[in-house]
Design a protein around this motif. Structure first.
Motif, PDB file in Angstrom:
ATOM      1  N   ILE A 392       0.865  -1.187   0.000  1.00  0.00           N
ATOM      2  CA  ILE A 392       0.000   0.000   0.000  1.00  0.00           C
ATOM      3  C   ILE A 392       0.899   1.232   0.000  1.00  0.00           C
ATOM      4  N   GLY A 393       0.487   2.251  -0.734  1.00  0.00           N
ATOM      5  CA  GLY A 393       1.166   3.549  -0.662  1.00  0.00           C
ATOM      6  C   GLY A 393       0.230   4.538   0.005  1.00  0.00           C
ATOM      7  N   PHE A 394       0.654   5.118   1.107  1.00  0.00           N
ATOM      8  CA  PHE A 394      -0.184   6.074   1.839  1.00  0.00           C
ATOM      9  C   PHE A 394       0.307   7.503   1.600  1.00  0.00           C
ATOM     10  N   ASP A 395      -0.644   8.419   1.413  1.00  0.00           N
ATOM     11  CA  ASP A 395      -0.342   9.846   1.478  1.00  0.00           C
ATOM     12  C   ASP A 395      -0.830  10.318   2.841  1.00  0.00           C
ATOM     13  N   LEU A 396       0.114  10.651   3.702  1.00  0.00           N
ATOM     14  CA  LEU A 396      -0.195  11.068   5.074  1.00  0.00           C
ATOM     15  C   LEU A 396       0.247  12.514   5.279  1.00  0.00           C
ATOM     16  N   GLY A 397      -0.441  13.202   6.183  1.00  0.00           N
ATOM     17  CA  GLY A 397      -0.044  14.557   6.557  1.00  0.00           C
ATOM     18  C   GLY A 397       0.170  14.632   8.060  1.00  0.00           C
ATOM     19  N   ILE A 398       0.925  15.617   8.486  1.00  0.00           N
ATOM     20  CA  ILE A 398       1.076  15.911   9.919  1.00  0.00           C
ATOM     21  C   ILE A 398       0.704  17.373  10.117  1.00  0.00           C
ATOM     22  N   ASP A 399      -0.251  17.619  11.031  1.00  0.00           N
ATOM     23  CA  ASP A 399      -0.654  19.013  11.244  1.00  0.00           C
ATOM     24  C   ASP A 399       0.294  19.702  12.218  1.00  0.00           C
ATOM     25  N   ARG A 400       0.028  20.976  12.483  1.00  0.00           N
ATOM     26  CA  ARG A 400       0.973  21.779  13.280  1.00  0.00           C
ATOM     27  C   ARG A 400       0.963  21.387  14.750  1.00  0.00           C
ATOM     28  N   LYS A 401       0.002  20.546  15.139  1.00  0.00           N
ATOM     29  CA  LYS A 401      -0.009  20.032  16.514  1.00  0.00           C
ATOM     30  C   LYS A 401       0.668  18.662  16.598  1.00  0.00           C
ATOM     31  N   GLY A 402       1.115  18.143  15.454  1.00  0.00           N
ATOM     32  CA  GLY A 402       1.806  16.847  15.445  1.00  0.00           C
ATOM     33  C   GLY A 402       0.911  15.653  15.228  1.00  0.00           C
ATOM     34  N   ASN A 403      -0.363  15.890  14.860  1.00  0.00           N
ATOM     35  CA  ASN A 403      -1.287  14.779  14.597  1.00  0.00           C
ATOM     36  C   ASN A 403      -1.116  14.274  13.161  1.00  0.00           C
ATOM     37  N   VAL A 404      -1.214  12.947  12.993  1.00  0.00           N
ATOM     38  CA  VAL A 404      -1.086  12.337  11.657  1.00  0.00           C
ATOM     39  C   VAL A 404      -2.470  12.179  11.030  1.00  0.00           C
ATOM     40  N   TRP A 405      -2.570  12.484   9.716  1.00  0.00           N
ATOM     41  CA  TRP A 405      -3.826  12.371   8.989  1.00  0.00           C
ATOM     42  C   TRP A 405      -3.624  11.553   7.710  1.00  0.00           C
ATOM     43  N   LEU A 406      -4.614  10.735   7.384  1.00  0.00           N
ATOM     44  CA  LEU A 406      -4.593   9.962   6.135  1.00  0.00           C
ATOM     45  C   LEU A 406      -5.344  10.738   5.050  1.00  0.00           C
ATOM     46  N   PHE A 407      -4.668  11.012   3.941  1.00  0.00           N
ATOM     47  CA  PHE A 407      -5.326  11.655   2.803  1.00  0.00           C
ATOM     48  C   PHE A 407      -5.737  10.636   1.746  1.00  0.00           C
ATOM     49  N   GLU A 408      -4.894   9.632   1.559  1.00  0.00           N
ATOM     50  CA  GLU A 408      -5.182   8.673   0.497  1.00  0.00           C
ATOM     51  C   GLU A 408      -4.418   7.374   0.725  1.00  0.00           C
ATOM     52  N   ALA A 409      -5.007   6.264   0.280  1.00  0.00           N
ATOM     53  CA  ALA A 409      -4.326   4.968   0.280  1.00  0.00           C
ATOM     54  C   ALA A 409      -4.376   4.444  -1.147  1.00  0.00           C
ATOM     55  N   ASN A 410      -3.238   3.975  -1.650  1.00  0.00           N
ATOM     56  CA  ASN A 410      -3.132   3.517  -3.038  1.00  0.00           C
ATOM     57  C   ASN A 410      -2.733   2.051  -3.073  1.00  0.00           C
ATOM     58  N   SER A 411      -3.509   1.234  -3.796  1.00  0.00           N
ATOM     59  CA  SER A 411      -3.194  -0.195  -3.884  1.00  0.00           C
ATOM     60  C   SER A 411      -2.067  -0.471  -4.873  1.00  0.00           C
ATOM     61  N   LYS A 412      -1.846   0.460  -5.791  1.00  0.00           N
ATOM     62  CA  LYS A 412      -0.739   0.321  -6.760  1.00  0.00           C
ATOM     63  C   LYS A 412       0.031   1.640  -6.744  1.00  0.00           C
ATOM     64  N   PRO A 413       0.804   1.848  -5.672  1.00  0.00           N
ATOM     65  CA  PRO A 413       1.437   3.161  -5.475  1.00  0.00           C
ATOM     66  C   PRO A 413       2.428   3.513  -6.572  1.00  0.00           C
ATOM     67  N   GLY A 414       2.434   4.812  -6.925  1.00  0.00           N
ATOM     68  CA  GLY A 414       3.423   5.314  -7.878  1.00  0.00           C
ATOM     69  C   GLY A 414       4.815   5.284  -7.256  1.00  0.00           C
TER      70      GLY A 414
END
Length: 454
Positions: A392-414
């Motif tokens: 799996i390829g994940f696009d994750l973000g971290i906000d300014r408070k240090g929390n992790v967020w999932l934006f997208e999951a890819n089954s055939k990641p680039g």
């Protein structure tokens, strides 16, 4: 990594296999198999006590073993010695050009097959047109000694799905091939299909272990949904449910002080645009006039970490290894281009390692947070999605408070992040694990088929 043995072909016609003593010890073996082909033979310990399995030319032809000297694993079940795994990589888009048999993706596949010796597997690429159903064989594309060649081999032990896009995935002819190989021949098929953003969100929402990583995501149903989310978060993202490569993503921002709306997106000429509107209605009439909004989702905007003024998100690759365990195989930071709604290179984005943009203590902390989140998300998707997932390829973000967020999951990641010179080593690891997972699946299919085909 489990032990594998060099397979050598001797120039004789005897139905005899010579093996290392540890393979034969306390076991009664009567046949040798490669992929779907097998033959009755006699087994003897190798007289020179070397770690290799020697088969005759006659056996090689009977089981259609390619004329390669390559290390492979040995599995024993029901008095049969299986050498392999033989891994079929299923795709589409073949050409008649000998040096580029799979078009623009030829380089990717040649790099993928280059891990064969390291993993102890024999992988090849094929399409539906290369299958001979009557003979139970496939005309496979092998990358051997830095060149492509086609060799007829038996049906493989496992199949790795690398169909290039959703169009090919929905092709009835290709769907029939998958169903037949899976259901009639009981060949494990891993990484089928492309993820739908809304389906993935709704699946993960049911798992309390991972809900902390999920930004609010809604199907586009009405303008009131957008108004409510803008009032709540200040900005939102509108994305295609089945989009990829960052195409079709729009950021909508509401400025409470002026009452104005802004839309940031990339136009058809791939130019980054930021436009101002007096109302949401005007914005949609102008920007979304020719788009099918029922195919869109609306997602909560996150105030992400920044590198100077440019927002950062992270690509995290996870793979299952040859024991079926999830590993984080690669992490890279992606920095948005100036004025871009996404971090893709096409939009002026840059790829960096964590060490390049954060002090060591901070980089280590973010590495741990991203690793923990990606492993939890991988296990959750693995438990809830139909089919066998190996990467799996994940696009994750971290906000300014240090929390992790999932934006997208890819089954055939680039694989664009691996253009960074510091990521060459993990590029190899992701490819190696993609094929190594086939070792685990082969063993499961032989020893515990009820677990795979339940």
């Amino acid at each position: 990594m489990r032990q594998h043995y060099l397979i050598e072909v001797a120039q004789n016609d005897q139905l005899v296999v010579f093996c290392p003593k540890d393979i034969l010890q306390g076991k009664q073996i009567k046949r040798i198999a490669f992929g779907s082909k097998s033959i009755a033979v006699d087994f003897f310990p190798h007289p020179d006590e070397i770690d290799r399995i020697v088969i005759s030319r006659k056996i090689q032809k009977a089981i259609q073993f390619p004329d390669f000297t390559i290390p492979l694993h040995a599995f024993i079940e029901n008095q049969i010695l299986y050498i392999g795994p033989l891994v079929g990589i299923f795709t589409a888009g073949f050409t008649s050009i000998p040096l580029q048999p799979i078009g623009e993706r030829t380089l990717f596949f040649s790099k993928l097959l280059s891990v064969n010796k390291t993993v102890g597997a024999l992988a090849f690429v094929f399409g539906e047109q290369h299958i001979d159903w009557e003979q139970g064989t496939i005309e496979g594309y092998f990358f051997h000694n830095h060149a492509w060649e086609t060799i007829e081999v038996p049906f493989p032990n496992v199949i790795y799905d690398r169909l290039p896009n959703r169009k090919s995935e929905r092709n009835p002819k290709l769907m029939k091939v998958r169903d037949r190989l899976q259901n009639e021949y009981l060949i494990p098929w891993y990484n089928p299909g492309f993820f739908n953003k809304l389906d993935i969100y709704e699946l993960l929402l049911k798992d309390v272990q991972v809900t902390e990583y999920l930004p609010e995501t809604q199907p586009f149903t009405s303008f009131s949904t957008i108004e409510t989310m803008l009032a709540k978060y200040g900005h939102i993202f509108i994305k295609p449910k089945n989009g990829s490569l960052g195409l079709g993503i729009h950021q909508v921002i509401f400025d409470k002080q002026s009452g104005s709306y802004y839309c940031r997106y990339q136009d058809e000429a791939y130019i980054n645009r930021l436009r101002k509107f007096v109302s949401l209605d005007r914005l949609f009439q102008s920007v979304f006039a020719h788009q099918s909004l029922e195919k869109m989702i609306v997602q909560q905007g996150i105030s992400l970490l920044r590198n100077e003024t440019r927002s950062i998100d992270f690509r995290v690759h996870t793979n299952k290894d040859d024991y079926g365990k999830w590993q984080v195989s690669a992490i890279a930071a992606k920095i948005a281009g100036h004025g871009s709604v996404t971090t893709h290179a096409r939009s002026g984005g840059d790829i960096k390692t964590l060490a390049e943009i954060f002090p060591k203590e901070e980089a280590d902390l973010y590495f741990e947070k991203l690793t923990s989140a990606a492993l939890q998300l991988s296990k959750s998707l693995d438990s809830n999605i139909e089919g066998i997932i190996g990467e799996i390829g994940f696009d994750l973000g971290i906000d300014r408070k240090g929390n992790v967020w999932l934006f997208e999951a890819n089954s055939k990641p680039g694989r664009s992040i691996f253009s960074h010179p510091e990521l060459k080593e993990v590029d190899f690891l992701t490819r190696k694990l993609s094929i190594a997972f086939a070792v685990f699946l082969t063993e499961q299919a032989l020893l515990h088929p009820e677990e795979l085909f339940k």
